[in-house]
Design an enzyme around this catalytic site. Structure first.
Site, PDB file in Angstrom:
ATOM      1  N   SER A  68      -5.736   3.586   4.700  1.00  0.00           N
ATOM      2  CA  SER A  68      -5.235   2.706   3.648  1.00  0.00           C
ATOM      3  C   SER A  68      -6.351   1.898   2.994  1.00  0.00           C
ATOM      4  O   SER A  68      -6.166   0.731   2.632  1.00  0.00           O
ATOM      5  CB  SER A  68      -4.150   1.757   4.184  1.00  0.00           C
ATOM      6  OG  SER A  68      -3.343   1.274   3.132  1.00  0.00           O
ATOM      7  N   LYS A  99      -0.062   3.732  -2.611  1.00  0.00           N
ATOM      8  CA  LYS A  99      -1.073   4.783  -2.486  1.00  0.00           C
ATOM      9  C   LYS A  99      -0.463   6.180  -2.415  1.00  0.00           C
ATOM     10  O   LYS A  99      -1.159   7.172  -2.682  1.00  0.00           O
ATOM     11  CB  LYS A  99      -1.959   4.510  -1.275  1.00  0.00           C
ATOM     12  CG  LYS A  99      -2.818   3.250  -1.411  1.00  0.00           C
ATOM     13  CD  LYS A  99      -3.707   3.062  -0.192  1.00  0.00           C
ATOM     14  CE  LYS A  99      -4.675   1.891  -0.357  1.00  0.00           C
ATOM     15  NZ  LYS A  99      -4.037   0.585  -0.151  1.00  0.00           N
ATOM     16  N   SER A 158       0.791  -1.235   0.000  1.00  0.00           N
ATOM     17  CA  SER A 158       0.000   0.000   0.000  1.00  0.00           C
ATOM     18  C   SER A 158       0.821   1.282   0.000  1.00  0.00           C
ATOM     19  O   SER A 158       0.239   2.374  -0.062  1.00  0.00           O
ATOM     20  CB  SER A 158      -0.949   0.012   1.203  1.00  0.00           C
ATOM     21  OG  SER A 158      -2.068  -0.804   0.946  1.00  0.00           O
TER      22      SER A 158
END
Length: 236
Positions: free
Chosen positions: A83, A30, A27
């Site tokens: 997240s 992101k 993640s």
């Protein structure tokens, strides 16, 4: 951590291990998603009608339903604080003509900032085919710190959002957020099975600004333990 790099504000590598090894960034992806969305020129207070997207059962989601409405600001905050993968996908759909077009923009941005060993195939980090390196992710953190919104959103401890179903509260995934010993200005955690536990941070350690990248720390709490060991080492 299997791979790591610690860089000071002058760009000097203080220590590193396997910093050029291609690995799954999970993640941390992101952060790139946020930069591309902010580069799009879309206004943060524009409201978007969202789409429900299915994931495997253990994926982190905000439980967005088709027809829900949120601003781009709220989507970015949910994505960076909590997240949430459905927030990330809806960010991509909000600012681009398609998810494929958004991913192309992510890879163009990676080339622009010199992330030559990175390839992104989705905006969430769930794809195990996303690859990067500790060195490339240090470049990502350094560039993301130029965005005031990423500096604010990524180090917020929580976000309350009023929806048609009531108020929802999203909490940070990083227990170091709010810890004054760290003075975080940018951060993002990541985890999928293929990537292990990962974290990137821009922080103040021993009076100096540092970028810390930790990839594939073993165990749920090991990335925080690794980060604290680095801080103690740098403080002497």
């Amino acid at each position: 951590a299997q791979a790591y790099e610690v860089i000071d504000s002058a760009g000097n590598t203080l220590f590193a291990r396997n910093e050029n090894q291609q690995m799954d960034p999970a993640s941390i992806t992101k952060v790139m998603t946020a930069m591309v969305a902010l580069d799009s020129g879309k206004r943060l207070d524009d409201v978007y009608t969202l789409s429900e997207i299915s994931y495997q059962s253990d994926a982190q989601v905000a439980n967005i339903k088709t027809g829900d409405t949120l601003t781009l600001r709220q989507l970015l905050m949910i994505m960076l604080i909590f997240s949430a993968n459905d927030a990330a996908d809806n960010v991509a759909l909000a600012v681009s003509s398609s998810k494929d077009a958004f991913v192309n923009a992510m890879n163009d941005k990676a080339r622009e900032i010199g992330m030559w060993d990175s390839v992104f195939l989705d905006p969430t980090g769930l794809s195990a085919s996303n690859v990067s390196t500790a060195r490339d992710l240090a470049l990502l953190v350094a560039r993301s710190a130029r965005y005031p919104e990423i500096r604010r959103f990524s180090v917020a401890s929580q976000l309350q959002v009023r929806t048609a179903y009531g108020t929802r509260v999203f909490h940070t995934t990083n227990p170091l957020v709010g810890n004054q010993q760290w003075g975080l200005t940018v951060q993002k955690t990541g985890f999928i099975n293929e990537a292990g536990n990962c974290v990137v941070m821009q922080a103040r350690v021993n009076g100096r600004q540092m970028i810390i990248v930790l990839l594939n720390s073993q165990g749920r709490y090991s990335r925080v333990a690794d980060a604290n060991r680095i801080r103690r080492f740098l403080e002497g």
